[in-house]
Design a protein around this motif. Structure first.
Motif, mmCIF file in Angstrom:
data_model
loop_
_atom_site.group_PDB
_atom_site.id
_atom_site.type_symbol
_atom_site.label_atom_id
_atom_site.label_comp_id
_atom_site.label_asym_id
_atom_site.label_seq_id
_atom_site.Cartn_x
_atom_site.Cartn_y
_atom_site.Cartn_z
ATOM 1 N N MET A 1 8.985 10.642 0.508
ATOM 2 C CA MET A 1 8.802 10.014 1.584
ATOM 3 C C MET A 1 8.470 8.868 1.942
ATOM 4 S SD MET A 1 9.290 11.766 4.572
ATOM 5 C CE MET A 1 9.970 10.496 5.448
ATOM 6 N N HIS A 2 7.672 8.394 0.706
ATOM 7 C CA HIS A 2 6.913 7.172 0.773
ATOM 8 C C HIS A 2 7.999 6.054 0.233
ATOM 9 C CE1 HIS A 2 3.124 9.098 1.205
ATOM 10 N NE2 HIS A 2 2.615 7.802 1.291
ATOM 11 N N ILE A 3 9.143 6.398 -0.898
ATOM 12 C CA ILE A 3 9.892 5.471 -1.137
ATOM 13 C C ILE A 3 11.051 5.183 -0.227
ATOM 14 C CG2 ILE A 3 11.758 5.534 -2.939
ATOM 15 C CD1 ILE A 3 10.135 6.946 -4.787
ATOM 16 N N MET A 4 11.419 6.348 0.590
ATOM 17 C CA MET A 4 12.486 6.116 1.565
ATOM 18 C C MET A 4 12.135 5.329 2.853
ATOM 19 S SD MET A 4 14.912 7.661 0.323
ATOM 20 C CE MET A 4 16.083 7.462 1.548
ATOM 21 N N PHE A 5 10.742 5.232 2.962
ATOM 22 C CA PHE A 5 9.909 4.538 4.171
ATOM 23 C C PHE A 5 10.338 3.222 3.691
ATOM 24 C CE2 PHE A 5 6.462 1.995 5.825
ATOM 25 C CZ PHE A 5 6.523 2.447 6.942
ATOM 26 N N VAL A 6 10.052 2.871 2.437
ATOM 27 C CA VAL A 6 10.148 1.419 1.927
ATOM 28 C C VAL A 6 11.722 1.195 2.006
ATOM 29 C CG1 VAL A 6 9.619 -0.221 0.273
ATOM 30 C CG2 VAL A 6 8.084 1.369 0.896
ATOM 31 N N LEU A 7 12.591 1.879 1.444
ATOM 32 C CA LEU A 7 14.014 1.679 1.414
ATOM 33 C C LEU A 7 14.608 1.374 2.779
ATOM 34 C CD1 LEU A 7 15.171 4.141 -1.554
ATOM 35 C CD2 LEU A 7 14.709 1.530 -1.591
ATOM 36 N N TYR A 8 14.257 2.067 3.823
ATOM 37 C CA TYR A 8 14.594 1.799 5.077
ATOM 38 C C TYR A 8 14.382 0.513 5.516
ATOM 39 C CZ TYR A 8 17.003 6.526 5.839
ATOM 40 O OH TYR A 8 17.988 7.525 5.832
ATOM 41 N N LEU A 9 13.110 0.190 5.524
ATOM 42 C CA LEU A 9 12.600 -1.067 5.804
ATOM 43 C C LEU A 9 13.401 -2.169 4.971
ATOM 44 C CD1 LEU A 9 8.687 -0.694 5.645
ATOM 45 C CD2 LEU A 9 10.081 -1.142 7.575
ATOM 46 N N GLN B 1 1.015 -1.157 -0.097
ATOM 47 C CA GLN B 1 -0.014 -0.023 0.069
ATOM 48 C C GLN B 1 0.778 1.308 0.020
ATOM 49 O OE1 GLN B 1 -0.520 -2.667 2.099
ATOM 50 N NE2 GLN B 1 -2.616 -2.908 2.395
ATOM 51 N N ILE B 2 1.956 1.121 0.630
ATOM 52 C CA ILE B 2 2.983 2.365 0.801
ATOM 53 C C ILE B 2 3.808 2.334 -0.452
ATOM 54 C CG2 ILE B 2 4.590 3.475 2.109
ATOM 55 C CD1 ILE B 2 1.829 3.242 3.442
ATOM 56 N N SER B 3 4.302 1.075 -0.871
ATOM 57 C CA SER B 3 5.420 0.982 -2.176
ATOM 58 C C SER B 3 4.508 1.417 -3.239
ATOM 59 C CB SER B 3 5.648 -0.416 -2.386
ATOM 60 O OG SER B 3 5.911 -1.067 -0.922
ATOM 61 N N PHE B 4 3.291 0.994 -3.736
ATOM 62 C CA PHE B 4 2.657 1.526 -4.901
ATOM 63 C C PHE B 4 1.761 2.831 -4.657
ATOM 64 C CE2 PHE B 4 3.582 -3.081 -5.183
ATOM 65 C CZ PHE B 4 4.420 -3.037 -5.976
ATOM 66 N N PHE B 5 1.883 3.328 -3.456
ATOM 67 C CA PHE B 5 1.282 4.852 -3.330
ATOM 68 C C PHE B 5 -0.136 4.679 -3.133
ATOM 69 C CE2 PHE B 5 5.175 5.725 -6.117
ATOM 70 C CZ PHE B 5 6.016 5.966 -5.224
ATOM 71 N N ASN B 6 -0.706 3.295 -2.580
ATOM 72 C CA ASN B 6 -2.401 3.387 -2.723
ATOM 73 C C ASN B 6 -2.617 3.946 -1.226
ATOM 74 O OD1 ASN B 6 -4.621 1.170 -1.581
ATOM 75 N ND2 ASN B 6 -4.319 1.767 -3.956
ATOM 76 N N PHE B 7 -1.893 4.088 -0.388
ATOM 77 C CA PHE B 7 -2.125 4.557 1.015
ATOM 78 C C PHE B 7 -1.048 5.757 1.237
ATOM 79 C CE2 PHE B 7 -4.291 1.000 3.866
ATOM 80 C CZ PHE B 7 -5.200 0.661 2.906
ATOM 81 N N ALA B 8 -1.528 6.844 1.932
ATOM 82 C CA ALA B 8 -0.634 7.721 2.434
ATOM 83 C C ALA B 8 0.016 7.349 3.740
ATOM 84 C CB ALA B 8 -1.201 9.011 2.506
ATOM 85 N N LEU B 9 0.895 7.771 3.999
ATOM 86 C CA LEU B 9 1.755 7.393 5.279
ATOM 87 C C LEU B 9 1.145 8.411 6.389
ATOM 88 C CD1 LEU B 9 5.430 7.590 4.286
ATOM 89 C CD2 LEU B 9 4.275 5.453 5.521
ATOM 90 N N LYS B 10 0.849 8.070 7.618
ATOM 91 C CA LYS B 10 -0.014 8.751 8.392
ATOM 92 C C LYS B 10 0.697 9.496 9.699
ATOM 93 C CE LYS B 10 -3.209 6.019 10.265
ATOM 94 N NZ LYS B 10 -4.001 5.033 10.435
ATOM 95 N N TRP B 11 0.131 10.278 10.229
ATOM 96 C CA TRP B 11 0.338 11.000 11.737
ATOM 97 C C TRP B 11 1.824 11.617 11.638
ATOM 98 C CZ3 TRP B 11 -1.447 5.769 14.143
ATOM 99 C CH2 TRP B 11 -2.746 5.518 14.157
#
Length: 527
Positions: A96-104, A24-34
């Motif tokens: 921001m979303h891409i970096m989130f996945v890359l850090y995981l 959902q984050i990788s393919f920009f289906n959901f936005a990161l939250k909070w």
């Protein structure tokens, strides 16, 4: 016996698993939250805009009538990744979303390397990478980007420090220093000084080990290498150190710390150990878990790794494994309000009075659990007949616990509870409307299936050609399911889309336009 193909790069494999595990984050289906969007992104966006405009952001005029941005520890101004990203692409919503996945993915790769350093099994180490990257800590703290950064670098620091003791070359020293600097400059500060204590313990262990062998020349060389390592890290960190010293007296927490009362209120109930079996259960019924934030009560690292960890406790481990486990247990225990560990650390260990949430540093416990479980699996691969009964016995106990949870939870729900869910067509909406006991029931049933499948493979391990592959796939599947069940609660927001957020951000003026001298009543989104 299945062996993971040498031609397949483990980092690439783990990246693919993470991409689909958090699709959902990788393919920009959901936005990161909070916090990751409300706090982290604005800091990084401002830094990026400044760099793109050709100057370093020493000052931020947009908050509290102006703040020294370069010295704000919430904005990692001296963190290399932030600078490089700002120089080449700039920080945007998609970035921001891409970096989130890359850090995981980095976290998974680091855990793979740490596990492989101990057990030399690619299959076991891949399980370690998957379990770590999809653990309850990283899923639960989806909004806390600074914890994600720390979780990514911690395994790299530990494994490179361990390698430094075996290969005391300048190249290895420099690699270790770089990872320590990345940790210090980019991660949550409490994680950094907790890691510092672990490195000190490893240092003392190696000194004592060589002293017992009377290898005094080795000890001198080892001390010399560590002194040089410290000097290199300090040299890398000088800008950060100078900036922090400059604002030291202006930040109450840095100058005098917090009170014990402030941190004592954020301990959790022992009931949160339920998350080791059922992470989905942690999302409702807050008072049951001690009313701590939902991000802090998920300790899951996989059902199969949990069974393997139980078996590992009955087998002799290496001294470094015992050390990492003991350290991890102490840090993990600090999260619980019924134990005196947090208070003791607060009173007697330097820097432990500078942060509120002990649960933020519990990653050291989960890392130790994952490490021991996969090290044991590597041992199990070579000693199946000897260890088979032990794994089956522990697995059966876990299975009985899950069956009990299913029976108990069915007494707490009725048909009307399930009929009410028919009003919702979205899978996410259904999950969000389910009650606590429905959460328990759903995941307990899933876990029973996983547990039975694992036990059958263990039972017929010698007869199955691809038993190890099946266990790896089962771990990936169970971690994927657990992540997906928690995704909409702690990681992503289905009601907001990254493309929409990106379009909204594009409405604002680029860079730093001169303010228009007009009446507020005439202002709009473009002014």
């Amino acid at each position: 016996m299945f062996r993971f193909p040498e031609k397949i790069n483990p980092s690439v494999f783990l990246l693919i698993v993470v991409v689909f595990g958090y699709w959902q984050i990788s393919f920009f289906n959901f936005a990161l939250k909070w916090d990751v969007i409300d706090v982290v992104f604005p800091f990084r966006f401002y830094f990026s805009e400044c760099i793109q405009s050709g100057y370093f952001p020493f000052w931020n005029p947009y908050q509290q009538t102006g703040t020294p941005f370069f010295a704000d520890l919430q904005a990692p101004a001296f963190y290399p990744e932030l600078l490089f990203t700002s120089l080449f692409t700039g920080y945007g919503i998609y970035t921001m979303h891409i970096m989130f996945v890359l850090y995981l993915a980095l976290a998974a790769t680091g855990m793979f390397q740490l596990s492989f350093h101990f057990n030399k099994s690619r299959e076991a180490s891949l399980i370690a990478g998957v379990a770590y990257a999809m653990s309850g800590y990283l899923v639960g703290h989806g909004q806390h980007f600074f914890l994600l950064v720390g979780a990514a670098w911690i395994p790299f620091v530990i494994v490179n420090y361990l390698k430094l003791q075996e290969n005391r070359s300048f190249v290895q020293m420099l690699k270790t220093a770089v990872f320590i600097f990345l940790m210090i400059s980019g991660a949550y500060q409490a994680l950094s000084f907790t890691l510092f204590y672990l490195l000190i313990l490893l240092f003392v262990y190696f000194i004592l080990k060589e002293s017992a062998k009377k290898n005094y020349n080795t000890i001198k060389e080892f001390i010399k290498v560590n002194l040089w390592l410290s000097l290199i890290v300090v040299a890398f960190s000088l800008p950060l150190i100078v900036a922090t010293l400059e604002i030291l007296t202006s930040v109450d927490r840095l100058e005098s710390g917090i009170t014990l009362t402030q941190t004592a209120g954020f301990g959790q109930s022992v009931k949160s150990v339920l998350s080791f079996l059922l992470p989905f259960s942690t999302l409702k019924y807050g008072e049951f878990f001690g009313n701590v934030d939902v991000s802090m009560r998920n300790h899951y690292f996989g059902l199969i790794p949990l069974i393997l960890f139980g078996a590992a406790l009955f087998q002799k481990r290496k001294p470094t494994e015992y050390l990492i486990l003991t350290f991890g247990l102490v840090i993990f225990a600090a999260s619980f309000s019924v134990l005196p560990v947090r208070e003791l650390l607060f009173k007697y260990v330097p820097f432990m009075n500078l942060f509120k949430y002990a649960a933020f540093i519990r990653i050291f416990g989960l890392l130790a659990f994952v490490l021991l479980s996969t090290n044991y699996f590597a041992y199990f691969q070579k000693n199946t007949e000897k260890e088979q009964k032990k794994v089956l016995a522990i697995g059966c106990l876990v299975l009985l616990a899950l069956i009990f949870l299913v029976i108990y939870s069915t007494t707490k729900v009725n048909n009307q509870d399930f009929i009410a869910l028919k009003e919702h067509t979205s899978f996410v909406d259904i999950l969000q409307q389910m009650s606590f006991y429905q959460h328990v029931l759903l995941q307990a049933v899933i876990q029973i299936i996983v547990c039975i499948a694992f036990l059958l493979v263990v039972l017929y391990y010698k007869k199955l050609k691809y038993a190890t592959l099946f266990i790896l796939i089962t771990v990936i599947a169970e971690m994927f399911i657990a992540t997906q069940l928690n995704m909409a609660f702690t990681v992503g927001d289905k009601t907001h889309k990254p493309y929409r957020m990106n379009k909204d951000l594009a409405l604002y003026p680029e860079k730093f336009p001169v303010p228009v001298d007009g009446k507020i009543i005439f202002n709009d989104q473009k002014r």
